[in-house]
Write a protein that holds these residues in place. Structure first.
Motif, PDB file in Angstrom:
ATOM      1  N   LEU A  32       0.802  -1.223   0.000  1.00 31.22           N
ATOM      2  CA  LEU A  32       0.000   0.000   0.000  1.00 31.22           C
ATOM      3  C   LEU A  32       0.840   1.282   0.000  1.00 31.22           C
ATOM      4  O   LEU A  32       0.535   2.216  -0.761  1.00 31.22           O
ATOM      5  N   PRO A  33       1.895   1.389   0.814  1.00 30.09           N
ATOM      6  CA  PRO A  33       2.663   2.644   0.812  1.00 30.09           C
ATOM      7  C   PRO A  33       3.190   3.030  -0.570  1.00 30.09           C
ATOM      8  O   PRO A  33       2.996   4.173  -1.019  1.00 30.09           O
ATOM      9  N   ASP A  34       3.839   2.120  -1.271  1.00 28.77           N
ATOM     10  CA  ASP A  34       4.367   2.436  -2.593  1.00 28.77           C
ATOM     11  C   ASP A  34       3.248   2.667  -3.606  1.00 28.77           C
ATOM     12  O   ASP A  34       3.397   3.477  -4.529  1.00 28.77           O
ATOM     13  N   PHE A  35       2.128   1.962  -3.435  1.00 33.62           N
ATOM     14  CA  PHE A  35       0.992   2.174  -4.320  1.00 33.62           C
ATOM     15  C   PHE A  35       0.498   3.608  -4.211  1.00 33.62           C
ATOM     16  O   PHE A  35       0.226   4.270  -5.225  1.00 33.62           O
ATOM     17  N   VAL A  36       0.391   4.112  -2.986  1.00 32.30           N
ATOM     18  CA  VAL A  36      -0.070   5.491  -2.785  1.00 32.30           C
ATOM     19  C   VAL A  36       0.936   6.475  -3.376  1.00 32.30           C
ATOM     20  O   VAL A  36       0.555   7.431  -4.064  1.00 32.30           O
ATOM     21  N   ARG A  37       2.216   6.244  -3.141  1.00 32.38           N
ATOM     22  CA  ARG A  37       3.237   7.150  -3.694  1.00 32.38           C
ATOM     23  C   ARG A  37       3.170   7.198  -5.218  1.00 32.38           C
ATOM     24  O   ARG A  37       3.292   8.265  -5.819  1.00 32.38           O
ATOM     25  N   LYS A  38       2.973   6.049  -5.828  1.00 31.05           N
ATOM     26  CA  LYS A  38       3.007   5.958  -7.286  1.00 31.05           C
ATOM     27  C   LYS A  38       1.731   6.483  -7.937  1.00 31.05           C
ATOM     28  O   LYS A  38       1.769   7.070  -9.036  1.00 31.05           O
ATOM     29  N   HIS A  39       0.594   6.308  -7.279  1.00 27.45           N
ATOM     30  CA  HIS A  39      -0.691   6.610  -7.928  1.00 27.45           C
ATOM     31  C   HIS A  39      -1.446   7.771  -7.273  1.00 27.45           C
ATOM     32  O   HIS A  39      -2.623   7.974  -7.586  1.00 27.45           O
ATOM     33  N   GLU A  64       3.642  11.339   2.924  1.00 27.47           N
ATOM     34  CA  GLU A  64       4.206  10.397   3.890  1.00 27.47           C
ATOM     35  C   GLU A  64       3.416  10.382   5.193  1.00 27.47           C
ATOM     36  O   GLU A  64       3.257   9.325   5.819  1.00 27.47           O
ATOM     37  N   ALA A  65       2.899  11.542   5.592  1.00 22.08           N
ATOM     38  CA  ALA A  65       2.073  11.581   6.803  1.00 22.08           C
ATOM     39  C   ALA A  65       0.752  10.837   6.573  1.00 22.08           C
ATOM     40  O   ALA A  65       0.254  10.139   7.474  1.00 22.08           O
ATOM     41  N   LEU A  66       0.197  10.957   5.381  1.00 23.25           N
ATOM     42  CA  LEU A  66      -1.024  10.213   5.061  1.00 23.25           C
ATOM     43  C   LEU A  66      -0.747   8.711   5.063  1.00 23.25           C
ATOM     44  O   LEU A  66      -1.549   7.918   5.563  1.00 23.25           O
ATOM     45  N   ILE A  67       0.401   8.325   4.520  1.00 22.04           N
ATOM     46  CA  ILE A  67       0.783   6.907   4.513  1.00 22.04           C
ATOM     47  C   ILE A  67       0.964   6.401   5.940  1.00 22.04           C
ATOM     48  O   ILE A  67       0.538   5.288   6.280  1.00 22.04           O
ATOM     49  N   ASP A  68       1.601   7.210   6.784  1.00 15.66           N
ATOM     50  CA  ASP A  68       1.774   6.815   8.186  1.00 15.66           C
ATOM     51  C   ASP A  68       0.417   6.606   8.863  1.00 15.66           C
ATOM     52  O   ASP A  68       0.253   5.689   9.682  1.00 15.66           O
ATOM     53  N   MET A  89      -7.943  -1.387  -3.909  1.00 14.96           N
ATOM     54  CA  MET A  89      -7.175  -1.119  -5.127  1.00 14.96           C
ATOM     55  C   MET A  89      -5.895  -1.943  -5.168  1.00 14.96           C
ATOM     56  O   MET A  89      -5.506  -2.456  -6.221  1.00 14.96           O
ATOM     57  N   VAL A  90      -5.241  -2.074  -4.025  1.00 16.88           N
ATOM     58  CA  VAL A  90      -4.012  -2.861  -3.952  1.00 16.88           C
ATOM     59  C   VAL A  90      -4.310  -4.349  -4.117  1.00 16.88           C
ATOM     60  O   VAL A  90      -3.611  -5.073  -4.835  1.00 16.88           O
ATOM     61  N   TRP A  91      -5.364  -4.819  -3.468  1.00 22.28           N
ATOM     62  CA  TRP A  91      -5.715  -6.239  -3.567  1.00 22.28           C
ATOM     63  C   TRP A  91      -6.061  -6.632  -4.994  1.00 22.28           C
ATOM     64  O   TRP A  91      -5.798  -7.765  -5.421  1.00 22.28           O
TER      65      TRP A  91
END
Length: 230
Positions: A32-39, A64-68, A89-91
């Motif tokens: 999920l973290p990298d998915f959010v960064r990328k998309h 990054e705060a949202l990911i945290d 979305m990740v699944w």
């Protein structure tokens, strides 16, 4: 009296809790973290991040705060709508790549088909997003089951232990609560549904390591095969 509609929970009811916790949750924590960064600039992801920002006060630009915050919600197993949408979305990627299949107890599909043959409409109400629910039943261990259900509901209609959520659900499928049967493995959900006027059945599966209580206001079964609605 035969119900006009049956609404079922997923985790612990139609499917193993262990699959969700040991496969899906672990997969989301990893990707999920990298998915959010990328998309993060894409429409569907941006919509969820914007909603998160509005609800938490975390600046939208502080990815990054949202990911945290997402990590914290996952660690606490919070039923937050934005988290569930992003997890879905990740699944989807994992399902499409064939990295796993959603677990469904083998007693479930025959009973769903029996109810459909009797003219009963079937629905899902789960804390996972509608998208995640459709993916779950599309890529299930028992084949593509998604079209067996007339509709899918998530926490956008309300939390699963709140009475109003079930009133909202009944309104959306245009049926009085007395004509709806709700299946779940969680007593508090069943209590809320019953207070809203639904009929209820408590699914207590021994495979999950749970033991049926000696007494309950909800009828108790250990398998869909034991459910009789006629």
């Amino acid at each position: 009296m035969k119900p006009i509609a049956i609404v079922t929970d997923i985790e612990g009811t139609t499917s193993s809790i262990r699959f969700v916790k040991d496969v899906l949750f672990v997969y989301a924590e990893r990707f999920l973290p990298d998915f959010v960064r990328k998309h993060k600039e894409e429409r569907d992801v941006a919509r969820q991040l914007r909603s998160m920002s509005d609800n938490t006060g975390i600046p939208l630009k502080n990815t990054e705060a949202l990911i945290d915050q997402l990590r914290l919600w996952m660690h606490e197993d919070q039923k937050v709508t934005e988290l569930k949408a992003l997890q879905g979305m990740v699944w989807e990627r994992g399902y499409q790549r064939g990295e796993y299949q959603a677990h469904v107890y083998p007693d479930v599909p025959p009973k769903l088909q029996e109810w459909l043959d009797e003219g009963i409409n079937l629905y899902v109400y789960s804390s996972g997003s509608e998208k995640a629910q459709r993916l779950f039943f599309r890529y299930s261990s028992c084949g593509d089951l998604r079209l067996m259900f007339a509709g899918y509901f998530d926490t956008s209609i309300g939390a699963k232990q709140e009475v109003q959520s079930y009133l909202n659900l009944a309104e959306q499928i245009a049926l009085p609560p007395k004509d709806i049967l709700f299946l779940s493995d969680i007593e508090a959900e069943l209590d809320a549904a019953a207070e809203a006027g639904f009929n209820t059945i408590w699914v207590v599966r021994p495979q999950e390591g749970t033991v049926a209580p000696k007494k309950s206001k909800h009828p108790i079964v250990s398998s869909f095969a034991e459910i009789s609605v006629f």
